[in-house]
Design an enzyme around this catalytic site. Sequence first.
Site, PDB file in Angstrom:
ATOM      1  N   TYR A 174     -11.132 -36.029  -0.973  1.00 11.92           N
ATOM      2  CA  TYR A 174     -11.533 -36.535   0.351  1.00 11.92           C
ATOM      3  C   TYR A 174     -12.776 -37.418   0.302  1.00 11.92           C
ATOM      4  O   TYR A 174     -13.051 -38.156   1.252  1.00 11.92           O
ATOM      5  CB  TYR A 174     -11.734 -35.370   1.331  1.00 11.92           C
ATOM      6  N   ASP A 217      -7.063 -25.411   1.187  1.00 13.06           N
ATOM      7  CA  ASP A 217      -6.324 -25.331  -0.085  1.00 13.06           C
ATOM      8  C   ASP A 217      -6.644 -26.472  -1.053  1.00 13.06           C
ATOM      9  O   ASP A 217      -6.175 -26.466  -2.185  1.00 13.06           O
ATOM     10  CB  ASP A 217      -4.817 -25.296   0.194  1.00 13.06           C
TER      11      ASP A 217
HETATM   12  C1  G6P Z   1      -4.711 -30.826   2.083  1.00 11.77           C
HETATM   13  C2  G6P Z   1      -5.887 -30.390   2.885  1.00 11.77           C
HETATM   14  C3  G6P Z   1      -5.458 -29.890   4.223  1.00 11.77           C
HETATM   15  C4  G6P Z   1      -4.648 -30.930   4.933  1.00 11.77           C
HETATM   16  C5  G6P Z   1      -3.478 -31.378   4.071  1.00 11.77           C
HETATM   17  C6  G6P Z   1      -2.794 -32.553   4.719  1.00 11.77           C
HETATM   18  O1  G6P Z   1      -3.919 -29.758   1.733  1.00 11.77           O
HETATM   19  O2  G6P Z   1      -6.646 -29.408   2.267  1.00 11.77           O
HETATM   20  O3  G6P Z   1      -6.600 -29.565   4.967  1.00 11.77           O
HETATM   21  O4  G6P Z   1      -4.133 -30.423   6.138  1.00 11.77           O
HETATM   22  O5  G6P Z   1      -3.926 -31.757   2.814  1.00 11.77           O
HETATM   23  O6  G6P Z   1      -1.634 -32.826   4.048  1.00 11.77           O
HETATM   24  P1  G6P Z   1      -0.506 -33.763   4.627  1.00 11.77           P
HETATM   25  O7  G6P Z   1       0.526 -33.680   3.572  1.00 11.77           O
HETATM   26  O8  G6P Z   1      -0.094 -33.208   5.949  1.00 11.77           O
HETATM   27  O9  G6P Z   1      -1.120 -35.123   4.755  1.00 11.77           O
HETATM   28 MN    MN Z   2      -8.234 -28.729   3.792  1.00 16.80          MN
END
Ligand code: G6P
Ligand code: MN
Length: 447
Positions: free
Chosen positions: A264, A171
């Site tokens: 990222y 996402d």
């Molecule tokens: C984004 C990435 C996901 C990941 C998430 C983590 O949405 O695309 O791959 O799992 O961030 O988010 P969090 O809020 O759990 O750190």
């Molecule tokens: Mn992701």
Amino acid sequence: MKKVNICIAGGGSTYTPGILIGLIKKKESFPVKRIILYDNNERRLERMGQYSQILLKDYYPEAELIYTTDITKAFKNIDFVFCQIRTGGFKMRELDEKIPLRNNVIGQETCGPGGFAYGLRSIRDMIDLVKAIRKDSPAAWILNYTNPAAIVALALDQAFPDDKRILNICDQPISLLMAYARLLGDIDYKDMIPYYFGLNHFGWFTKIIDKRNGEDITPKIKQLIFKNGFAPADKEQRDPSWLVTYGAVKQMLKLDPTYLPNTYLQYYLLPKETIEHLDPSYTRANEVMDGRDKRVYEQCERVIQHQTTKIDDFVTKELTKKDAHGEMIVEIAEAIFHDQERYYVVMVKNKGIIPNLPEEAIIEVLCTLGANGATPLDVGPVSTYYKGLIEQQYAYERLTCEAYFEGSYLKALQALTLNRTVVDMALAKKILDELIVANRDYWPEMK
Ligand code: G6P
Ligand code: MN
């Protein structure tokens, strides 16, 4: 209209309410007959399952919802499986982040040694899951969010080379588009055609076109980022660490304004600065456990106690929220179901889309999504800098999978050494040895 059956694998995830709300919003165009929540964590599933039944009773009584921890009951007659499992839960995520950090290396759930450790845990469970799904629903579409998606996608491609109905998605590109849309004065992100290339959590938007008038709005987006900084579309709901992460986009763009970088990339391109913002004793896993996880589960308990979701404005708020995760997976399922040819950035096998990268790499690019799944648009060759970065990251991902399938300690060590967040082989070995101890219940034996 035919109604579909959906199974959410990892149904106890905090993302489940968002997905259900995505389905509620689409009940006219994408009607659901039955939803099954499957999870191996009984405690979480019990609460999420009860909550979900009440949510559907309030907003979607036409749909049936059941929940189960029995894998042999989860996948009967299913049209779509939405996968979002987290092997080892947040406790293991915490170690993925903290073990590298105590060695002064980036500690992140999907990037660097943390992503490597998580990858080796996810592969086995995902392979088992796909086998169980294929036993009962050979034609179901498997839409997979399970992280680290880049490694999971490669491993599934190796384990199920002929399976054409596994689609790996993320996402983050949509979250970024939503953030650009907000910068542009709250336009609809679906009005954008987003040209993008790279690997998962390792890519760039090259060009964004406004569908309504054909204008290339990339320069405008860059200018707005320089002028106003960069923040998530739902910044009011985000924890501080995510705001720092989005802020890094402006900094990367200042150094190199060629393309719009995925957030990222901060871990690879700005490791020194990024690590300064990471607290080795309180990482993102702690923030999530104390924040989102607690919030969502307390909400579930309140709803169960009152037997209705209409006790506060939580659901109403959720119904109007910008939720990339829930929206994307439901929209992709709908696009496949109605053969709608919608634009989405997803993972596909390269096969010449980027001719100067390995044919068998799994890349993340703009695709149209329809009845046959994802059809990628051509990207063409990438220039030396991107080729170098991507090839190194891809080699790391490939070696991680080989380390898993062959149980090879040396390949694991080589993989970690190739990761830009590590580089030093002696340090890679030290981290690997600590990760092996921490992951002894999950990893294959490495010799
Ligand atoms: C984004 C990435 C996901 C990941 C998430 C983590 O949405 O695309 O791959 O799992 O961030 O988010 P969090 O809020 O759990 O750190
Ligand atoms: Mn992701």
